[in-house]
Scaffold this motif. Structure first.
Motif, PDB file in Angstrom:
ATOM      1  N   GLY A  21      21.306   1.517  -9.380  1.00 18.11           N
ATOM      2  CA  GLY A  21      20.197   2.355 -10.205  1.00 18.11           C
ATOM      3  C   GLY A  21      18.877   2.425  -9.443  1.00 18.11           C
ATOM      4  O   GLY A  21      18.197   3.356  -9.606  1.00 18.11           O
ATOM      5  N   GLN A  22      18.605   0.889  -9.103  1.00 14.84           N
ATOM      6  CA  GLN A  22      17.124   0.896  -8.831  1.00 14.84           C
ATOM      7  C   GLN A  22      17.064   1.485  -7.278  1.00 14.84           C
ATOM      8  O   GLN A  22      15.888   2.100  -6.843  1.00 14.84           O
ATOM      9  CB  GLN A  22      16.827  -0.560  -8.674  1.00 14.84           C
ATOM     10  CG  GLN A  22      16.442  -0.993 -10.036  1.00 14.84           C
ATOM     11  CD  GLN A  22      16.633  -2.624 -10.259  1.00 14.84           C
ATOM     12  OE1 GLN A  22      16.462  -3.145  -9.106  1.00 14.84           O
ATOM     13  NE2 GLN A  22      16.134  -3.289 -11.302  1.00 14.84           N
ATOM     14  N   LEU A  23      18.195   1.200  -6.500  1.00 15.73           N
ATOM     15  CA  LEU A  23      18.101   2.010  -5.101  1.00 15.73           C
ATOM     16  C   LEU A  23      18.006   3.557  -5.327  1.00 15.73           C
ATOM     17  O   LEU A  23      17.362   4.212  -4.321  1.00 15.73           O
ATOM     18  CB  LEU A  23      19.352   1.399  -4.442  1.00 15.73           C
ATOM     19  CG  LEU A  23      19.474  -0.013  -3.886  1.00 15.73           C
ATOM     20  CD1 LEU A  23      20.684  -0.512  -3.346  1.00 15.73           C
ATOM     21  CD2 LEU A  23      18.219  -0.309  -3.005  1.00 15.73           C
ATOM     22  N   ALA A  24      18.762   4.020  -6.176  1.00 14.39           N
ATOM     23  CA  ALA A  24      18.831   5.349  -6.276  1.00 14.39           C
ATOM     24  C   ALA A  24      17.428   6.067  -7.071  1.00 14.39           C
ATOM     25  O   ALA A  24      17.068   7.018  -6.464  1.00 14.39           O
ATOM     26  CB  ALA A  24      19.965   5.849  -7.053  1.00 14.39           C
ATOM     27  N   PHE A  25      17.089   5.426  -7.903  1.00 15.86           N
ATOM     28  CA  PHE A  25      16.031   6.065  -8.610  1.00 15.86           C
ATOM     29  C   PHE A  25      14.691   5.391  -8.910  1.00 15.86           C
ATOM     30  O   PHE A  25      13.720   6.126  -9.401  1.00 15.86           O
ATOM     31  CB  PHE A  25      16.616   6.302 -10.336  1.00 15.86           C
ATOM     32  CG  PHE A  25      17.878   6.912 -10.216  1.00 15.86           C
ATOM     33  CD1 PHE A  25      17.891   8.226  -9.898  1.00 15.86           C
ATOM     34  CD2 PHE A  25      18.928   6.214 -10.848  1.00 15.86           C
ATOM     35  CE1 PHE A  25      19.295   8.959 -10.284  1.00 15.86           C
ATOM     36  CE2 PHE A  25      20.194   6.905 -10.821  1.00 15.86           C
ATOM     37  CZ  PHE A  25      20.293   8.238 -10.558  1.00 15.86           C
ATOM     38  N   SER A  26      14.589   4.276  -8.313  1.00 15.28           N
ATOM     39  CA  SER A  26      13.476   3.664  -8.428  1.00 15.28           C
ATOM     40  C   SER A  26      12.450   3.935  -7.076  1.00 15.28           C
ATOM     41  O   SER A  26      12.960   3.797  -5.935  1.00 15.28           O
ATOM     42  CB  SER A  26      13.472   2.100  -8.339  1.00 15.28           C
ATOM     43  OG  SER A  26      11.969   1.561  -8.264  1.00 15.28           O
ATOM     44  N   PRO A  27      10.957   3.950  -7.101  1.00 17.55           N
ATOM     45  CA  PRO A  27      10.287   4.378  -5.813  1.00 17.55           C
ATOM     46  C   PRO A  27      10.068   2.787  -5.322  1.00 17.55           C
ATOM     47  O   PRO A  27       9.480   2.801  -4.131  1.00 17.55           O
ATOM     48  CB  PRO A  27       9.100   4.844  -6.440  1.00 17.55           C
ATOM     49  CG  PRO A  27       8.997   4.375  -7.868  1.00 17.55           C
ATOM     50  CD  PRO A  27      10.281   4.451  -8.203  1.00 17.55           C
ATOM     51  N   HIS A  28      10.346   1.760  -5.799  1.00 19.26           N
ATOM     52  CA  HIS A  28       9.933   0.633  -5.545  1.00 19.26           C
ATOM     53  C   HIS A  28      11.262  -0.065  -4.610  1.00 19.26           C
ATOM     54  O   HIS A  28      12.311   0.358  -4.566  1.00 19.26           O
ATOM     55  CB  HIS A  28       9.842  -0.554  -6.526  1.00 19.26           C
ATOM     56  CG  HIS A  28       8.920  -0.030  -7.660  1.00 19.26           C
ATOM     57  ND1 HIS A  28       7.598   0.156  -7.215  1.00 19.26           N
ATOM     58  CD2 HIS A  28       8.879   0.242  -8.842  1.00 19.26           C
ATOM     59  CE1 HIS A  28       6.685   0.374  -8.468  1.00 19.26           C
ATOM     60  NE2 HIS A  28       7.556   0.736  -9.255  1.00 19.26           N
ATOM     61  N   PRO A  29      10.895  -0.903  -3.586  1.00 22.06           N
ATOM     62  CA  PRO A  29      11.929  -1.646  -2.713  1.00 22.06           C
ATOM     63  C   PRO A  29      12.813  -2.443  -3.423  1.00 22.06           C
ATOM     64  O   PRO A  29      12.346  -3.179  -4.353  1.00 22.06           O
ATOM     65  CB  PRO A  29      10.800  -2.315  -1.526  1.00 22.06           C
ATOM     66  CG  PRO A  29       9.850  -2.737  -2.214  1.00 22.06           C
ATOM     67  CD  PRO A  29       9.473  -1.419  -3.188  1.00 22.06           C
ATOM     68  N   ASP A  30      13.930  -2.740  -2.939  1.00 16.90           N
ATOM     69  CA  ASP A  30      15.136  -3.518  -3.330  1.00 16.90           C
ATOM     70  C   ASP A  30      14.410  -5.031  -3.640  1.00 16.90           C
ATOM     71  O   ASP A  30      14.707  -5.605  -4.340  1.00 16.90           O
ATOM     72  CB  ASP A  30      16.016  -3.606  -2.312  1.00 16.90           C
ATOM     73  CG  ASP A  30      17.380  -4.188  -3.073  1.00 16.90           C
ATOM     74  OD1 ASP A  30      17.554  -4.322  -4.262  1.00 16.90           O
ATOM     75  OD2 ASP A  30      18.306  -4.994  -2.506  1.00 16.90           O
ATOM     76  N   ALA A  44      12.312   0.475   4.504  1.00 19.68           N
ATOM     77  CA  ALA A  44      11.085   0.082   5.066  1.00 19.68           C
ATOM     78  C   ALA A  44       9.811   1.013   4.674  1.00 19.68           C
ATOM     79  O   ALA A  44       8.602   0.412   4.562  1.00 19.68           O
ATOM     80  CB  ALA A  44      11.215   0.344   6.759  1.00 19.68           C
ATOM     81  N   VAL A  45      10.195   2.182   4.275  1.00 22.69           N
ATOM     82  CA  VAL A  45       9.035   2.977   3.764  1.00 22.69           C
ATOM     83  C   VAL A  45       8.561   2.489   2.446  1.00 22.69           C
ATOM     84  O   VAL A  45       7.344   2.688   2.193  1.00 22.69           O
ATOM     85  CB  VAL A  45       9.825   4.504   3.542  1.00 22.69           C
ATOM     86  CG1 VAL A  45       8.654   5.362   2.984  1.00 22.69           C
ATOM     87  CG2 VAL A  45      10.086   5.079   4.814  1.00 22.69           C
ATOM     88  N   ARG A  46       9.378   1.926   1.485  1.00 18.45           N
ATOM     89  CA  ARG A  46       9.168   1.702   0.300  1.00 18.45           C
ATOM     90  C   ARG A  46       8.403  -0.111   0.287  1.00 18.45           C
ATOM     91  O   ARG A  46       7.335  -0.031  -0.462  1.00 18.45           O
ATOM     92  CB  ARG A  46      10.385   1.297  -0.610  1.00 18.45           C
ATOM     93  CG  ARG A  46      11.079   2.683  -0.935  1.00 18.45           C
ATOM     94  CD  ARG A  46      12.309   2.475  -1.733  1.00 18.45           C
ATOM     95  NE  ARG A  46      12.864   3.592  -2.106  1.00 18.45           N
ATOM     96  CZ  ARG A  46      14.263   4.047  -2.795  1.00 18.45           C
ATOM     97  NH1 ARG A  46      14.867   2.646  -3.312  1.00 18.45           N
ATOM     98  NH2 ARG A  46      14.608   4.790  -3.003  1.00 18.45           N
ATOM     99  N   ILE A  47       8.693  -0.684   1.257  1.00 13.70           N
ATOM    100  CA  ILE A  47       8.162  -1.871   1.294  1.00 13.70           C
ATOM    101  C   ILE A  47       6.786  -1.683   2.028  1.00 13.70           C
ATOM    102  O   ILE A  47       5.946  -2.601   1.464  1.00 13.70           O
ATOM    103  CB  ILE A  47       8.999  -2.892   2.354  1.00 13.70           C
ATOM    104  CG1 ILE A  47      10.239  -3.451   1.675  1.00 13.70           C
ATOM    105  CG2 ILE A  47       8.271  -4.153   2.812  1.00 13.70           C
ATOM    106  CD1 ILE A  47      11.508  -3.882   2.297  1.00 13.70           C
ATOM    107  N   ASP A  48       6.644  -0.757   2.868  1.00 13.07           N
ATOM    108  CA  ASP A  48       5.419  -0.565   3.256  1.00 13.07           C
ATOM    109  C   ASP A  48       4.423  -0.511   2.435  1.00 13.07           C
ATOM    110  O   ASP A  48       3.002  -1.065   2.449  1.00 13.07           O
ATOM    111  CB  ASP A  48       5.357   0.588   4.427  1.00 13.07           C
ATOM    112  CG  ASP A  48       4.278   0.558   5.282  1.00 13.07           C
ATOM    113  OD1 ASP A  48       3.667  -0.408   5.596  1.00 13.07           O
ATOM    114  OD2 ASP A  48       3.589   1.682   5.235  1.00 13.07           O
ATOM    115  N   ARG A  49       4.409   0.413   1.231  1.00 16.05           N
ATOM    116  CA  ARG A  49       3.522   0.643   0.146  1.00 16.05           C
ATOM    117  C   ARG A  49       3.613  -0.517  -0.627  1.00 16.05           C
ATOM    118  O   ARG A  49       2.450  -0.926  -0.966  1.00 16.05           O
ATOM    119  CB  ARG A  49       3.948   1.918  -0.684  1.00 16.05           C
ATOM    120  CG  ARG A  49       4.325   3.083   0.033  1.00 16.05           C
ATOM    121  CD  ARG A  49       4.565   4.505  -1.121  1.00 16.05           C
ATOM    122  NE  ARG A  49       5.644   4.219  -1.724  1.00 16.05           N
ATOM    123  CZ  ARG A  49       7.027   4.867  -1.273  1.00 16.05           C
ATOM    124  NH1 ARG A  49       6.697   5.662  -0.198  1.00 16.05           N
ATOM    125  NH2 ARG A  49       7.967   4.819  -1.834  1.00 16.05           N
TER     126      ARG A  49
END
Length: 409
Positions: free
Chosen positions: A75-84, A173-178
């Motif tokens: 669910g977090q992977l699909a709907f959250s903007p935050h990295p795993d 990578a995109v999410r972790i960058d932020r």
């Protein structure tokens, strides 16, 4: 100084990279007269497991390891903007514990070990803004995580069957960058484990200031070992946590593409893959001749001392490879990729055998197997270099100098 260190688990026993680094930092700070408190997660409430840490820590505070179901993660992977990585150790009780402990104690410094625990740094920054602590907040990065995921994606996409993992790493990578940028901006100081990682993290801070402290080991602990193993004449060893993607990739690449080239010349060559939690994708290697997957072992040094050559065929990763430092401190000759050797100083890199493709790596290993005297000379040289540059006796003063640069100590 009064120092609070947040780390994922108690750094004892210290068998893996993060634990080895935190263990060295804790011991070094204690030996220089500083008061250290640990705040970490535990999988079971058994203080006896990490009791030796009390020789270096005035307090060890713990919280139960958070449990995240597969459905929650998906669910977090699909709907959250935050990295795993930001959700792995997310815990409301840990935030409550952190708030309580900083109100109880007047810490000079709070250090967050690795990006998984740095999720609590913005919360600590808010406590600081509210006047609940005056502590300086330090992010000690184990890797330049966004860059690591980009590298993993570039390697994974070379094989069609691994394209789903490549897509996962690209998104992460995109999410972790932020996320990584936000952590670096809110910290009072950021520490990288190599100059390469520092260059990658520098754009995340307005002042472009990233301090560098390599990871290290207690070199003397690896110099010799009472337990002797006789594994054969031509023995290759790789060590590491074997559910970690860079390690799994390294062994699949080496076992399938490089080891057969070596065994054409020395059919008795044996590869020992030493480390806990072997991933299921390694099962295909178990039936191959000359490969031994040990799983968890109580002591790694006996395998290092039995090795003819230590191999580090990593194609992805960042930071300082503690597995390489352990091998070098044990007097091993080493064949490694440039990726594996990144983060090491020039003297060490010039001493290693470095190769980046299958033919070159096979040639490097065969050259070392065929020349015992050269192996011995390389091993002795690497052991001396580790003792002088990567032992915590040398690294702790460098850490304290970083603290002094931000007004501590």
């Amino acid at each position: 100084m009064r120092v609070l260190i947040l780390t994922s688990t108690p750094p004892y026993p210290a068998h893996q990279g993060g634990a080895l680094r935190v263990n060295g930092i804790v011991r070094g700070l204690h030996q220089h007269g500083h008061d250290v408190t640990l705040l970490c997660f535990v999988e079971d409430d058994n203080p006896a497991r990490y009791a030796p840490l009390y020789a270096y820590c005035s307090r060890i505070e713990t919280e139960p390891m958070p449990i995240r179901s597969r459905a929650q993660r998906l669910g977090q992977l699909a709907f959250s903007p935050h990295p795993d990585i930001a959700g792995r150790l997310d815990s409301a009780t840990m935030r409550d514990h952190l708030a309580r402990i900083v109100r109880e104690d007047d810490f000079d410094l709070i250090q967050f070990e690795g990006l998984e625990m740095a999720i609590y740094l913005p919360f600590a920054a808010e406590l600081k803004r509210q006047g609940h602590t005056r502590a300086r907040l330090i992010y000690d990065s184990f890797n330049a995580e966004a860059a690591l995921q980009r590298l993993i994606a570039s390697v994974e996409r070379q094989q069609p069957r691994r394209l789903p993992m490549a897509a996962y790493s690209h998104i992460q990578a995109v999410r972790i960058d932020r996320f990584e940028r936000d952590i670096c901006q809110q910290a009072d100081a950021v520490i990288a484990v190599s100059h390469e990682d520092a260059d990658l993290l520098r754009p995340n801070r307005a002042d472009h200031c990233i301090h560098v402290l390599p990871s290290g080991i207690d070199a003397d602990a690896y110099a010799q070992h009472p337990q002797k193993l006789d594994l054969g004449k031509h023995v290759l060893v790789f060590t590491g946590k074997m559910d970690y993607r860079p390690n799994v990739d390294a062994m699949l690449w080496f076992a399938n593409g490089i080891l057969p080239l070596i065994r054409e010349h020395h059919p008795d060559t044996r590869l020992f893959i030493v480390g806990q939690k072997p991933h299921s994708s390694l099962d295909s290697l178990r039936a191959k001749p000359g490969i031994e997957i040990t799983g968890w072992v109580p002591d790694v040094p006996p395998y290092l001392h039995a090795a003819s050559v230590y191999v580090a065929p990593l194609r992805m990763g960042s930071g300082t490879r503690l597995k390489l430092l352990e091998a070098m401190a044990s007097g091993c000759a080493v064949a490694a990729t440039n990726t594996a050797a990144s983060g090491l100083n020039d003297q060490v890199r010039e001493t290693l055998c470095i190769a980046d493709d299958e033919q070159a790596m096979a040639h490097a290993v065969l050259t070392l197997l065929d020349h015992p005297a050269a192996r011995q000379t390389m091993g002795a040289r690497l052991r001396d270099l580790v003792r002088h540059a990567y032992d915590w006796q040398a690294l702790t003063p460098a850490l304290l100098a970083i603290y002094r640069e931000i007004g501590l100590g």
